[in-house]
Design an enzyme around this catalytic site. Structure first.
Site, PDB file in Angstrom:
ATOM      1  N   ILE A   1       0.868  -1.173   0.000  1.00  0.00           N
ATOM      2  CA  ILE A   1       0.000   0.000   0.000  1.00  0.00           C
ATOM      3  C   ILE A   1       0.912   1.233   0.000  1.00  0.00           C
ATOM      4  CG2 ILE A   1      -1.735   1.332   1.256  1.00  0.00           C
ATOM      5  CD1 ILE A   1      -2.911  -1.229   0.318  1.00  0.00           C
ATOM      6  N   PHE A   2       0.618   2.201  -0.860  1.00  0.00           N
ATOM      7  CA  PHE A   2       1.424   3.418  -0.855  1.00  0.00           C
ATOM      8  C   PHE A   2       0.768   4.452   0.052  1.00  0.00           C
ATOM      9  CE2 PHE A   2       2.711   7.601  -2.584  1.00  0.00           C
ATOM     10  CZ  PHE A   2       4.067   7.497  -2.326  1.00  0.00           C
TER      11      PHE A   2
ATOM     12  N   TYR B   1       0.701   8.160   1.402  1.00  0.00           N
ATOM     13  CA  TYR B   1       1.163   9.496   1.033  1.00  0.00           C
ATOM     14  C   TYR B   1       0.529  10.587   1.892  1.00  0.00           C
ATOM     15  CZ  TYR B   1      -3.280   9.622  -1.565  1.00  0.00           C
ATOM     16  OH  TYR B   1      -4.610   9.570  -1.914  1.00  0.00           O
ATOM     17  N   GLY B   2      -0.425  10.192   2.749  1.00  0.00           N
ATOM     18  CA  GLY B   2      -1.090  11.121   3.648  1.00  0.00           C
ATOM     19  C   GLY B   2      -1.140  10.553   5.041  1.00  0.00           C
ATOM     20  N   SER B   3      -2.330  10.454   5.628  1.00  0.00           N
ATOM     21  CA  SER B   3      -2.441  10.001   7.013  1.00  0.00           C
ATOM     22  C   SER B   3      -2.013   8.553   7.216  1.00  0.00           C
ATOM     23  CB  SER B   3      -3.882  10.185   7.513  1.00  0.00           C
ATOM     24  OG  SER B   3      -4.790   9.443   6.734  1.00  0.00           O
TER      25      SER B   3
ATOM     26  N   GLU C   1     -10.611   4.203   3.437  1.00  0.00           N
ATOM     27  CA  GLU C   1     -10.358   5.055   2.281  1.00  0.00           C
ATOM     28  C   GLU C   1     -11.553   5.170   1.325  1.00  0.00           C
ATOM     29  OE1 GLU C   1      -7.661   6.830   2.115  1.00  0.00           O
ATOM     30  OE2 GLU C   1      -6.810   5.890   3.901  1.00  0.00           O
TER      31      GLU C   1
END
Length: 228
Positions: free
Chosen positions: A48-49, A51-53, A126
Site C-alpha cells: 500500500i502506498f 502518502y497522507g495520514s 479510504e
C-alpha cells in the site's frame, strides 16, 4: 485520532451517514475484490502506498515499511471535504493523487497471513465515500526494488472532486476548515512533519504550509505548526 476499533465497530462509518455518497459495506468490499483481481502478475506481496495520514496512522499490521517513490502521480488537495476535518458550511480539502509527476512517501507491505483482513480495514477507511480509485501504480523502494503498490488516486468524476487544487485556492480552505476529526490545518502540518521525519519534502505541501502560516501571522492568530 482515528482508530482501528472505530473502523471495525462501524463507528467510523457513522460519521458519514449524513452524506448521500456514503458507500455501503457491500460496495466497499466489491471495490476491494475488483482491485485485487487487477493485481499485476509480477507483483510479489501486497504493498500500500502511504502518502497522507497512512504515513503516521496506518492502523494495519505491516510486514515491511520503506520510503518509496510512486511514479506517474502527484499529491493534490483536490477532494472537497464536508465531514471529518470539514463541514458543509465550511468545507475543507482532502488529499488525493492526480496524474503526472511522482510522489515520495512510504510503502507498506502487508503480511500475507493477514492480507485479507488488513486490506478490508484500509478499504473501509479510504473508500467510505468512493472518492478514490484504487490503482496499481509503479513504485520504487529506497533500496531500488521496483514493484507495484495500491495507491488511492482521485476519482475525477466523483462529486467531491475539485479541478482547482492550486495553493491560492486551497490554502484558505485548509486554514479555516474543521470537523469531528480536528482541523484541516492540523492534517497538513502533520503531513509536513511526517515527510520531514522520512527525510522527504514536497514542494506543494511546503507552499501550502507557508501560505497558511503567512495568513495566520497577518491575522495575528490561527492555526499553528504544533500538533499531534
Amino acid at each position: 485520532m482515528l482508530t482501528r476499533q472505530a473502523i471495525k465497530s462501524g463507528a467510523y462509518l457513522e460519521n458519514f451517514e449524513s452524506l448521500s455518497s456514503l458507500w455501503p459495506l457491500e460496495r466497499i468490499e466489491a471495490s476491494l475484490s475488483e482491485t485485487m483481481q487487477a493485481r499485476p502478475a509480477d507483483t510479489e506481496g501486497v504493498w500500500i502506498f502511504a502518502y497522507g495520514s497512512l504515513m503516521w496512522n496506518p492502523m494495519v499490521e505491516v510486514e515491511r515499511r520503506s520510503v518509496a517513490t510512486l511514479h506517474e502521480w502527484h499529491r493534490s488537495f483536490c477532494l472537497r471535504m464536508l465531514v471529518g476535518r470539514g463541514a458543509p458550511d465550511m468545507p475543507g480539502r482532502m488529499l488525493a493523487l492526480e496524474p503526472g509527476g511522482h510522489t515520495q512517501g512510504v510503502a507498506l507491505k502487508l503480511p500475507q497471513s493477514a492480507v485479507d483482513e488488513e486490506l478490508r480495514v484500509v478499504w473501509i477507511r479510504e473508500m467510505v465515500l468512493g472518492s478514490y480509485k484504487p490503482t496499481w501504480a509503479p513504485l520504487t523502494l529506497a533500496d531500488g526494488t521496483e514493484t507495484h503498490a495500491i495507491a488511492f488516486v482521485a476519482d475525477n468524476e466523483h462529486e467531491q472532486f475539485e479541478a482547482d487544487s492550486s495553493v491560492a485556492t486551497v490554502a484558505p480552505l485548509i486554514g479555516s476548515a474543521s470537523g469531528k476529526f480536528g482541523t484541516n490545518a492540523e492534517y497538513l502540518f502533520r503531513l509536513r512533519d511526517s515527510l520531514s521525519e522520512c527525510g522527504l519534502q514536497d514542494a506543494y505541501v511546503a507552499a501550502l504550509v507557508d501560505a497558511i502560516l503567512l495568513a495566520s501571522t497577518r491575522a495575528e492568530g490561527g492555526p499553528s505548526g504544533n500538533n499531534d
